[in-house]
Every structure is written in C-alpha cells, then in structure tokens.
Design an enzyme around this catalytic site. Structure first.
Site, PDB file in Angstrom:
ATOM      1  CB  SER A 140     -36.252  20.730  -0.254  1.00  0.00           C
ATOM      2  OG  SER A 140     -36.654  19.404  -0.332  1.00  0.00           O
ATOM      3  CE1 TYR A 153     -33.003  19.748   4.152  1.00  0.00           C
ATOM      4  CE2 TYR A 153     -35.287  18.715   3.091  1.00  0.00           C
ATOM      5  CZ  TYR A 153     -33.954  19.447   2.967  1.00  0.00           C
ATOM      6  OH  TYR A 153     -33.509  19.728   1.591  1.00  0.00           O
TER       7      TYR A 153
END
Length: 254
Positions: A140, A153
């Site tokens: 990501s 995350y």
C-alpha cells in the site's frame, strides 16, 4: 497471452484479488484462488471456467501460516509448478492510538505481515530450485509513512514492503523476480464503508490491470495512482519535524 502458466493468489474471493485472478485467467493462466470464503471462491472459479479459463478453489486462512505453507506446496505440485505467487490477502483497522486495543492490532499483523510473508516464503522455496518465477504482494502507499489512526495497518504494509525489498536484493541473481505493488485507495468491499476522505479513489478494474502489468513486467515497485504515489514518496523524504507538522492537518481514518 500472459507470461504465467500457473498462479496462486491469496485474498481472491473479492476485491482486487478477484479482479486480478479474472484478468490472469482470461489471458490463459491457471489460477489457484485462495481465500477464507469457500462460497465466494466456488462462485468465482465457476465464472472463470464458464468463460473458458482454468481456476481451482483453495479454502485458506492466511493467518494460519502452517496452512499457508502446506497449501502453496500442494498446489505447486498439483499444477506442475507455480510461476506466480501473489500475496494479496489483507485486512485494515483504522483507530486512534488512544482507542487502540491489542485485539485490533494483532489480526492486522497476523494477516498482513505473517500471512503475507509466509505465502512469499513458501513460494520462494518452490521457485528457487527451478531458477525462476515471480513473487508479488499487494502492499500500500501507506507503507511510505505513518498516517494518523493507521498505526497497525501502515506498520504492516511498511514491514511487508521492507521484506520484499530484501528479497529483491537477495534473489537478484536467482531468476526469481520480486514485485511490490502499492495501491492507493481502490473501490472495494474494504473501502465501501469508509467515512474518511479517499483522494484519487480508483475503480477495481483499472487497478487490477495496473497490478497485472507490473507482475508481468517484473516491476520492482509499482505505486499508483501517480498523484497519490508522488505525494507519499515526497512525504517519505521529508524531515520528521516537517511531516509531524503536516500530519496534524490530515483527516483521520475511521
């Protein structure tokens, strides 16, 4: 035609994983669809077969690292050799640090770090003796820098990207390619209920097409869309004090 004969894709029951699997199968790859939701896998496998492609369903929870290793070894043998291993399965949890309990952190790390790395490691063990193959993972743009309310995350994706970078250095003379894909916001089930701004939000089909191109080309790092990738790359280069000042004005996730 794709350059891959056999692929193993985790998190393939929905979202970007399912879209990538469809594109690979449509180009001639036999795709092993791995995920927890057996009903979704059966539906997608049936859809791919009905369109003339080849797909197998593998019910798998990547949080169980021993099951991951066994599944990759089994399907490597059954397909005659996996030449693409894509660690796509991932989860997200957006919480402010003052409201962050361990039960919010552990599942994210177990899936996004341990599960993904176990998948890649099992694929590496299968590919090295053959002297070729592609190891890929969906990381990501959050890997570039710590973001408000995204501690678990962002840390998980930074850890995954660092592991991929190390693999790329260590395996450069082996014939095994390593691809780190870092999307920004993509319109999937994971983002459907988001109540925070998602700049440069992409539809899943063009995002999957970018991923497949990166895998076929063996692109070291593929971050997109470019405005988001550029912004986060510049943020990574900022001194900490500048980033801390700017981050106060970023909208919180969650």
């Amino acid at each position: 035609m794709t350059s891959f004969a056999n692929a193993f894709v985790t998190g393939a029951s929905s979202g970007i994983g399912a879209a990538i699997a469809r594109k690979l199968a449509g180009a001639g790859t036999r795709v092993v669809l791995a995920a927890r939701r057996a009903d979704r896998l059966a539906e997608l496998a049936g859809e791919i077969r009905a369109a003339g492609g080849r797909a197998d369903a593998c019910e798998l929870d990547v949080a169980d690292v021993e099951a991951v290793r066994a599944a990759v070894a089994r399907w490597d043998a059954e397909t005659g050799g996996l030449d693409l291993l894509l660690a796509n399965a991932g989860v997200g949890e957006a919480r402010h640090a003052t409201d962050l309990a361990w039960e919010h952190v552990e599942p994210v790390l177990r899936v996004n770090v341990l599960g993904a790395i176990a998948t890649l490691h099992a694929g590496m063990e299968a590919m090295l003796p053959r002297g070729g193959g592609t190891l890929g993972a969906i990381s990501s743009v959050a890997a570039y820098r710590g973001l408000p309310t995204s501690g678990a995350y962002a840390a998980s994706k930074a850890g995954l990207s660092t592991f991929l970078e190390t693999l790329r250095l260590d395996l450069r003379a082996t014939g095994v390619r390593v691809v780190d894909i870092r999307p920004g916001f993509v319109r999937t089930e994971m983002t459907a209920g988001a109540k925070f701004p998602m700049p440069f939000l992409m539809d899943v089909e063009p995002a999957a097409a970018r991923c497949v191109r990166a895998l076929e080309r063996g692109t070291a790092v593929c971050a997109f869309p470019w405005p988001m990738a550029l912004s986060m790359s510049l943020a990574e280069a900022m001194p900490d004090w500048v980033w801390r000042a700017l981050a106060r004005w970023l909208p919180a996730r969650g």
